[in-house]
Write a protein that holds these residues in place. Structure first.
Motif, PDB file in Angstrom:
ATOM      1  N   VAL A   1       0.837  -1.206   0.000  1.00  0.00           N
ATOM      2  CA  VAL A   1       0.000   0.000   0.000  1.00  0.00           C
ATOM      3  C   VAL A   1       0.870   1.253   0.000  1.00  0.00           C
ATOM      4  CG1 VAL A   1      -1.640   1.369   1.359  1.00  0.00           C
ATOM      5  CG2 VAL A   1      -2.008  -1.085   1.063  1.00  0.00           C
ATOM      6  N   ILE A   2       1.910   1.244   0.813  1.00  0.00           N
ATOM      7  CA  ILE A   2       2.809   2.403   0.880  1.00  0.00           C
ATOM      8  C   ILE A   2       3.527   2.607  -0.457  1.00  0.00           C
ATOM      9  CG2 ILE A   2       4.895   3.308   1.965  1.00  0.00           C
ATOM     10  CD1 ILE A   2       4.005   1.888   4.552  1.00  0.00           C
ATOM     11  N   ILE A   3       4.035   1.519  -1.037  1.00  0.00           N
ATOM     12  CA  ILE A   3       4.755   1.608  -2.310  1.00  0.00           C
ATOM     13  C   ILE A   3       3.845   2.152  -3.413  1.00  0.00           C
ATOM     14  CG2 ILE A   3       5.829   0.247  -4.161  1.00  0.00           C
ATOM     15  CD1 ILE A   3       6.841  -1.655  -1.917  1.00  0.00           C
ATOM     16  N   ALA A   4       2.645   1.585  -3.524  1.00  0.00           N
ATOM     17  CA  ALA A   4       1.724   1.986  -4.588  1.00  0.00           C
ATOM     18  C   ALA A   4       1.205   3.408  -4.387  1.00  0.00           C
ATOM     19  CB  ALA A   4       0.557   0.997  -4.669  1.00  0.00           C
ATOM     20  N   SER A   5       0.920   3.787  -3.148  1.00  0.00           N
ATOM     21  CA  SER A   5       0.443   5.151  -2.878  1.00  0.00           C
ATOM     22  C   SER A   5       1.523   6.174  -3.196  1.00  0.00           C
ATOM     23  CB  SER A   5       0.021   5.283  -1.410  1.00  0.00           C
ATOM     24  OG  SER A   5      -1.023   4.384  -1.095  1.00  0.00           O
ATOM     25  N   ALA A   6       2.767   5.859  -2.806  1.00  0.00           N
ATOM     26  CA  ALA A   6       3.877   6.764  -3.107  1.00  0.00           C
ATOM     27  C   ALA A   6       4.075   6.899  -4.618  1.00  0.00           C
ATOM     28  CB  ALA A   6       5.151   6.251  -2.450  1.00  0.00           C
ATOM     29  N   PHE A   7       3.942   5.778  -5.330  1.00  0.00           N
ATOM     30  CA  PHE A   7       4.057   5.821  -6.788  1.00  0.00           C
ATOM     31  C   PHE A   7       2.960   6.702  -7.385  1.00  0.00           C
ATOM     32  CE2 PHE A   7       2.826   4.267 -10.964  1.00  0.00           C
ATOM     33  CZ  PHE A   7       4.033   4.322 -11.650  1.00  0.00           C
ATOM     34  N   TYR A   8       1.740   6.537  -6.902  1.00  0.00           N
ATOM     35  CA  TYR A   8       0.618   7.349  -7.375  1.00  0.00           C
ATOM     36  C   TYR A   8       0.932   8.835  -7.214  1.00  0.00           C
ATOM     37  CZ  TYR A   8      -4.218   9.126  -7.663  1.00  0.00           C
ATOM     38  OH  TYR A   8      -5.354   9.812  -8.007  1.00  0.00           O
ATOM     39  N   LEU A   9       1.354   9.227  -6.009  1.00  0.00           N
ATOM     40  CA  LEU A   9       1.596  10.641  -5.729  1.00  0.00           C
ATOM     41  C   LEU A   9       2.822  11.173  -6.460  1.00  0.00           C
ATOM     42  CD1 LEU A   9       0.744  10.612  -1.920  1.00  0.00           C
ATOM     43  CD2 LEU A   9      -0.677  11.454  -3.802  1.00  0.00           C
ATOM     44  N   TRP A  10       3.706  10.281  -6.898  1.00  0.00           N
ATOM     45  CA  TRP A  10       4.825  10.693  -7.739  1.00  0.00           C
ATOM     46  C   TRP A  10       4.349  10.932  -9.173  1.00  0.00           C
ATOM     47  CZ3 TRP A  10       7.265   7.638 -11.739  1.00  0.00           C
ATOM     48  CH2 TRP A  10       8.399   8.264 -12.307  1.00  0.00           C
ATOM     49  N   VAL A  11       3.499  10.044  -9.681  1.00  0.00           N
ATOM     50  CA  VAL A  11       2.963  10.201 -11.033  1.00  0.00           C
ATOM     51  C   VAL A  11       2.068  11.427 -11.123  1.00  0.00           C
ATOM     52  CG1 VAL A  11       1.452   9.143 -12.776  1.00  0.00           C
ATOM     53  CG2 VAL A  11       3.134   7.750 -11.577  1.00  0.00           C
ATOM     54  N   TYR A  12       1.263  11.650 -10.076  1.00  0.00           N
ATOM     55  CA  TYR A  12       0.355  12.801 -10.078  1.00  0.00           C
ATOM     56  C   TYR A  12       0.250  13.332  -8.654  1.00  0.00           C
ATOM     57  CZ  TYR A  12      -4.031  15.469 -10.308  1.00  0.00           C
ATOM     58  OH  TYR A  12      -4.978  16.452 -10.208  1.00  0.00           O
ATOM     59  N   ASN A  13       0.812  14.477  -8.420  1.00  0.00           N
ATOM     60  CA  ASN A  13       0.741  15.119  -7.109  1.00  0.00           C
ATOM     61  C   ASN A  13      -0.422  16.116  -7.125  1.00  0.00           C
ATOM     62  OD1 ASN A  13       1.079  16.795  -4.825  1.00  0.00           O
ATOM     63  ND2 ASN A  13       3.271  16.351  -4.764  1.00  0.00           N
ATOM     64  N   PRO A  14      -1.548  15.808  -6.482  1.00  0.00           N
ATOM     65  CA  PRO A  14      -2.714  16.691  -6.561  1.00  0.00           C
ATOM     66  C   PRO A  14      -2.563  18.002  -5.793  1.00  0.00           C
ATOM     67  CG  PRO A  14      -3.118  14.900  -5.029  1.00  0.00           C
ATOM     68  CD  PRO A  14      -1.794  14.615  -5.656  1.00  0.00           C
ATOM     69  N   ILE A  15      -1.537  18.103  -4.985  1.00  0.00           N
ATOM     70  CA  ILE A  15      -1.312  19.335  -4.235  1.00  0.00           C
ATOM     71  C   ILE A  15      -0.506  20.331  -5.062  1.00  0.00           C
ATOM     72  CG2 ILE A  15      -0.295  20.330  -2.144  1.00  0.00           C
ATOM     73  CD1 ILE A  15      -0.851  17.632  -0.766  1.00  0.00           C
ATOM     74  N   THR A  16       0.608  19.859  -5.631  1.00  0.00           N
ATOM     75  CA  THR A  16       1.437  20.736  -6.463  1.00  0.00           C
ATOM     76  C   THR A  16       1.030  20.693  -7.936  1.00  0.00           C
ATOM     77  OG1 THR A  16       3.075  19.003  -6.904  1.00  0.00           O
ATOM     78  CG2 THR A  16       3.367  20.316  -4.902  1.00  0.00           C
ATOM     79  N   LEU A  17       0.208  19.668  -8.307  1.00  0.00           N
ATOM     80  CA  LEU A  17      -0.249  19.444  -9.685  1.00  0.00           C
ATOM     81  C   LEU A  17       0.888  19.058 -10.630  1.00  0.00           C
ATOM     82  CD1 LEU A  17      -2.882  22.315 -10.068  1.00  0.00           C
ATOM     83  CD2 LEU A  17      -3.239  19.951  -9.322  1.00  0.00           C
TER      84      LEU A  17
END
Length: 491
Positions: free
Chosen positions: A424-440
């Motif tokens: 879960v941690i690995i996949a969530s971190a990957f998601y936020l690397w591909v698309y960071n909804p805070i910095t866009l």
């Protein structure tokens, strides 16, 4: 005389067991699964056509126009809901067990607690507070239109009515799922009428040409990026049903009565309501449905419509809170197990009540909230799908779900499935690397694959590798075994 006392005693025990099944962790028996496919469809429809669907549609057209918005909505919701159903509805309905009790087989008993208190509780607290604030916004708007007041958009009156909505939601929630189902039989058809009425009014005042020519409210310069962000946002909206849907589905009478309403009911309700939200958002330039319902419907019809939609928010609040309170109860061990249901329900609803004192926060951060919560839920669903369908082949050791101590086959590593949490941690971190909804900030992969789909696949792959290394090859985790009652609920 003694036989009469014995019958009364048995009746009392049966009543206690039935109560524990509905409000606790015991499997539901056949006669306790009271919802037909129609009942569950009304529940999911009323959930989907809550005011949040109008807000989701209005938020989508911040980025894209009407035709692109329809495409983004259909793509995002169809994929997001499919992932959600695979990760929640099937196993909970088959076993008749509360969703987070079954997840012990995936995360371990302490691991479930980590998921619930870190992800689920915060996510559902946000959604519940949003419903309360929208209820408050509806009534402040009604007051402004009907009585000529000038209450602020996020002023104290919004907080007062939000707290009132949460209190009414607590009363409904305290009465249990049967009351929720009965209310939804009335609310869901009414909401469908409201949606149809709003669309007719829109098309009466505006033409299709006006709608198709309307520009997005606040787009970025890159059109492809706008579209993918809209798709990702709708993916997150589809995934957002995961925390509640499994627990609701266990109340249905069979797999068909669970799967199709969970997917189709939510999809149809969402699409219909979002279409209206998108159209009104583009034509009125406002994503917030409480801002355009009265101008669209007029001082009488618009106020009545807003009043009904506000009440529907309360039933939606009770529905999502039911599953969340059960999750908290199951994940807390003995700490909360002895508390009465109304007390537990009140304890959960006290959290969104606090957020109601900051009504502008959820509105301003709505899209970010949906996408960030979707990042973690996508990873969680990927792990669940890999465990239930690939490793366990849809066979869950039912007895082991209720075992404890060192003899517990699902003990994993001191109650935590390290492979699941790590994935879960690995996949969530990957998601936020591909698309960071805070910095866009986005990676090139995002433009054609979204962030959700790769995150789900990475969660599945990393979990399968780690789990085989840590547990399967060592004979731990009750993989590959059989259980007499493992197929309970199948037809």
């Amino acid at each position: 005389m003694s036989s009469v006392r014995d019958k009364r005693a048995r009746a009392g025990v049966d009543a206690d067991i039935a109560k524990e099944a509905v409000y606790g962790s015991l499997p539901l028996l056949k006669h306790e699964r009271t919802w037909s496919g129609g009942d569950f469809s009304w529940v999911t429809l009323s959930l989907a056509i809550a005011t949040w669907a109008f807000l989701t549609g209005g938020s989508t057209v911040l980025l894209v126009g009407f035709t692109d918005g329809i495409a983004a909505m259909l793509i995002g919701n169809s994929i997001g809901l499919a992932i959600m159903v695979l990760g929640s509805v099937l196993f909970s309905q088959r076993l008749g067990i509360e969703q987070y009790k079954v997840l012990k087989s995936v995360f371990g008993v302490i691991g479930v607690g980590i998921v619930v208190f870190v992800v689920v509780l915060l996510t559902e607290m946000g959604w519940t507070s949003l419903l309360g604030v929208m209820f408050g916004r509806a009534f402040s708007e009604i007051s402004n239109q009907a009585f000529g007041t000038e209450f602020a958009q996020f002023g104290p009156l919004v907080t007062v009515f939000a707290l009132l909505a949460i209190f009414i939601g607590w009363i409904i929630l305290s009465r249990g799922p049967v009351t929720i189902s009965k209310l939804n039989r009335f609310v869901a058809p009414g909401l469908l009428i409201v949606v149809a009425l709003m669309m007719v009014l829109l098309m009466t005042h505006y033409s299709w040409g006006d709608l198709l020519a309307a520009e997005p409210i606040a787009p970025f310069a890159d059109e492809q990026l706008n579209f993918m962000m809209a798709v990702e946002f709708n993916l997150g909206a589809g995934l957002s049903w995961w925390p509640v849907m499994g627990t609701l589905a266990r109340l249905t009478r069979g797999p068909r009565a669970a799967v199709w309403p969970a997917y189709g009911g939510i999809f149809i309700g969402t699409v219909v309501a979002q279409l209206v939200g998108m159209a009104a958002g583009l034509l009125f330039g406002q994503a917030d449905p409480t801002s355009w319902m009265v101008p669209l419907g007029g001082p009488v019809l618009g106020v009545l419509t807003l009043l009904f939609v506000g009440f529907a928010n309360v039933t939606s609040m009770a529905s999502i809170a039911y599953s969340t309170v059960l999750a908290v109860k199951q994940s807390s061990g003995r700490a909360l197990s002895r508390l009465r249901w109304p007390v537990l329900a009140g304890g959960f609803l006290a959290l969104p009540a606090v957020l109601s004192f900051f009504p502008g926060f959820m509105y301003e951060q709505f899209m970010t909230f949906v996408v960030v919560s979707g990042a973690f839920i996508a990873a969680i669903c990927g792990v669940i799908i890999a465990d239930y369908f690939i490793l366990r082949r849809q066979v869950v050791p039912l007895r082991a779900l209720y075992a404890s101590g060192r003899q517990d086959p699902l003990r994993f590593s001191s109650g935590v499935n390290i492979a699941a949490i790590a994935a879960v941690i690995i996949a969530s971190a990957f998601y936020l690397w591909v698309y960071n909804p805070i910095t866009l900030e986005t990676q090139p992969l995002f433009r054609f694959a979204t962030a959700t789909v790769p995150a789900v696949l990475i969660a599945m792959g990393s979990y399968l590798v780690l789990n085989r290394l840590l547990y399967v090859r060592r004979g731990r985790g009750a993989y590959g075994g059989t259980d007499t009652f493992a197929a309970a609920g199948r037809k």
